[in-house]
Design an enzyme around this catalytic site. Structure first.
Site, short mmCIF file in Angstrom:
data_model
loop_
_atom_site.label_atom_id
_atom_site.label_comp_id
_atom_site.label_asym_id
_atom_site.label_seq_id
_atom_site.Cartn_x
_atom_site.Cartn_y
_atom_site.Cartn_z
N ASP A 178 0.81 -1.22 0.00
CA ASP A 178 0.00 0.00 0.00
C ASP A 178 0.84 1.26 0.00
O ASP A 178 0.62 2.16 -0.82
CB ASP A 178 -0.97 0.01 1.18
CG ASP A 178 -2.06 -1.03 0.99
OD1 ASP A 178 -2.88 -0.85 0.08
OD2 ASP A 178 -2.07 -2.03 1.74
N ARG A 194 2.35 6.44 16.59
CA ARG A 194 1.88 7.38 15.56
C ARG A 194 2.30 8.83 15.79
O ARG A 194 2.76 9.49 14.87
CB ARG A 194 0.36 7.25 15.35
CG ARG A 194 -0.07 5.84 14.90
CD ARG A 194 0.67 5.40 13.64
NE ARG A 194 0.33 4.06 13.19
CZ ARG A 194 1.12 2.99 13.31
NH1 ARG A 194 2.30 3.10 13.89
NH2 ARG A 194 0.75 1.81 12.86
N ASP A 213 -5.52 4.98 13.03
CA ASP A 213 -4.20 5.52 12.72
C ASP A 213 -4.27 6.77 11.84
O ASP A 213 -3.49 7.70 12.00
CB ASP A 213 -3.32 4.45 12.07
CG ASP A 213 -2.85 3.42 13.08
OD1 ASP A 213 -2.79 3.78 14.27
OD2 ASP A 213 -2.55 2.28 12.69
N SER A 269 -3.66 -8.45 9.35
CA SER A 269 -3.08 -7.12 9.30
C SER A 269 -2.31 -6.94 10.61
O SER A 269 -2.88 -7.01 11.69
CB SER A 269 -4.20 -6.09 9.18
OG SER A 269 -3.71 -4.83 9.54
N1 ARG Z 1 -6.59 -1.16 17.08
C1 ARG Z 1 -5.25 -0.78 17.44
C2 ARG Z 1 -5.12 0.70 17.53
O1 ARG Z 1 -5.94 1.39 17.00
C3 ARG Z 1 -4.21 -1.39 16.54
C4 ARG Z 1 -4.32 -1.12 15.08
C5 ARG Z 1 -3.18 -1.77 14.43
N2 ARG Z 1 -3.17 -1.80 13.01
C6 ARG Z 1 -3.07 -2.94 12.32
N3 ARG Z 1 -2.88 -2.86 11.05
N4 ARG Z 1 -3.16 -4.11 12.87
O2 ARG Z 1 -4.22 1.20 18.15
#
Ligand code: ARG
Length: 399
Positions: A16, A97, A126, A177
């Site tokens: 991506d 992040r 994110d 993921s």
């Molecule tokens: N739900 C978690 C958060 O918002 C983790 C997201 C992680 N992303 C992933 N591609 N698994 O912090």
């Protein structure tokens, strides 16, 4: 006229973010894409990632090692705040992040870019964390999120990339993921989307299955200085090393797995699996040491602050004025949170079995049931009379 001239793109090396490079140039008229990959201790080889960005059309490809700052400025602050989202998730992804956003903005300013870009879709947390953090740090930069708009399926994305020389993933890519860094792994999608389905053992990397853990308990002593973990079994450790070693020790006992249904900011409930061995144990140990060294009122008041703090971080407000104010509160409370916590690791459990501190407020002469007792029992009677007075008057007054 394109949407931006020069863009700094948050880059992971995946399909991506790679496709974002030609897409920004071809579809959105961007002239120059500079990629930035952050080394957060995810364990991937970053030199191939750096080269892949150049092959995909980046004019410059940067890799920055931010592990030390990640632990010191983000993870340790979260430990001091006992930050567990919805009481369970130690924020491994959420904490990374704002740091990535910070270096994106720094690079954009240094290279005179007019926009920042990332590969997040429109469904997750994110994107919010990136957009809001970048805006907080430099409100003049534009933020571009091609994957939020391009509407391509996975196959279409791969096909688009191939047109511009981005190879399709060689091995059948994982059905999950996964986001990973020093603080842990966040795993979603595939069979995990069914909340009643038990996570298959294959998804775990940092934590052992209970059947494979040692049959003897292991003791661990974690030392804190002003709320920051500094020693393991009496030996001083640098921040990154401390986290790495704890991940290893704690994970080998099968501790740190979390399977939860989580409320995302965008309103969706999602099934998330985390493994975060070091953070889980550090937060529990830290909270325990606070119970020894903070007064009852500070300790109890702080619970509410912690909950607000955790939500802010989860919801992308790391660089907000409320977060800064709460930081000041938390820092003040940590002045005496120094000492050691002793933990027994065994078969998926980290049990706190002892704690001590030079600042301990625990007073043996007052707490004891033995003959040394110094507590003035008679004083209790007057206290209870006054304490219970409103209740007595209420009970005596009309029905
Ligand atoms: N739900 C978690 C958060 O918002 C983790 C997201 C992680 N992303 C992933 N591609 N698994 O912090």
């Amino acid at each position: 006229m394109g949407r931006a001239k020069k863009v700094v793109l948050a880059y992971s090396g995946g399909v991506d973010t790679s496709v974002c490079i030609p897409y920004l140039k071809q579809e959105w008229g961007v002239e120059e894409v500079i990629t930035l990959a952050a080394d957060l201790g995810q364990g991937d080889e970053l030199e191939p990632v750096r080269e892949k960005a150049l092959k995909s059309g980046a004019s410059e490809s940067l890799v920055v090692d931010v592990k030390d700052s990640f632990v010191k400025d983000y993870a340790f602050a979260a430990i001091q705040a006992n930050a567990l989202y919805e009481n369970r998730y130690p924020l491994g992804t959420a904490l990374a992040r704002p740091l990535i956003a910070k270096i994106l903005v720094e690079v954009a300013e240094k290279y005179g870019a007019d926009a920042i870009a990332h590969g997040c879709t429109g469904k997750g947390n994110d994107q919010v964390r990136f957009d809001v953090s970048c805006t907080a740090l430099n409100p003049n930069l534009k933020i571009l999120a091609p994957a939020r708009e391009w509407g391509m399926s996975r196959e279409e994305t791969i096909a688009y990339g191939e047109k511009f020389g981005i190879p399709a993933p060689v091995k059948k890519s994982s059905p999950y993921s996964i986001d990973k860094n020093l603080l842990g792994r966040s795993i979603e999608a595939g069979v995990l989307e069914d909340p009643k389905f038990e996570p298959p053992e294959e998804i775990y990397e940092m934590t052992k299955a209970i059947v494979d853990t040692p049959n003897e308990p292991e003791y661990l002593e974690i030392g804190f200085t002003r709320g920051i973990p500094t020693t393991i079994n009496g030996t001083p450790k640098a921040p990154v090393q401390l986290i790495q070693e704890l991940n290893q020790i704690v994970g080998s006992h099968g501790i740190g797995r979390i399977d939860m249904i989580e409320n995302r900011l965008v309103g969706i409930k999602s099934r998330e699996i985390y493994e975060s061995p070091a953070m889980v144990v550090l937060i529990n140990a830290h909270r325990d040491l606070e119970s020894l060294t903070l007064t009852a009122d500070v300790s109890q008041y702080k619970r509410g602050i912690e909950e607000t703090y955790t939500k802010l971080v989860y919801n992308g407000l790391w660089y907000s004025p409320l977060k800064a104010a709460l930081d000041a509160f938390v820092q003040k409370t940590q002045e005496r949170v120094s000492g050691v916590v002793r933990i027994k690791l065994f078969k998926g459990n980290a049990t706190i079995v002892g704690r001590w501190s030079d600042n301990s407020l625990y007073t043996p002469d007052l707490a004891t049931y033995g003959a040394e007792d110094q507590f003035d029992h008679k004083a209790a009677e007057g206290f209870i009379y006054v304490w219970g007075l409103p209740t007595r008057i209420w009970a005596q007054t009309g029905k």
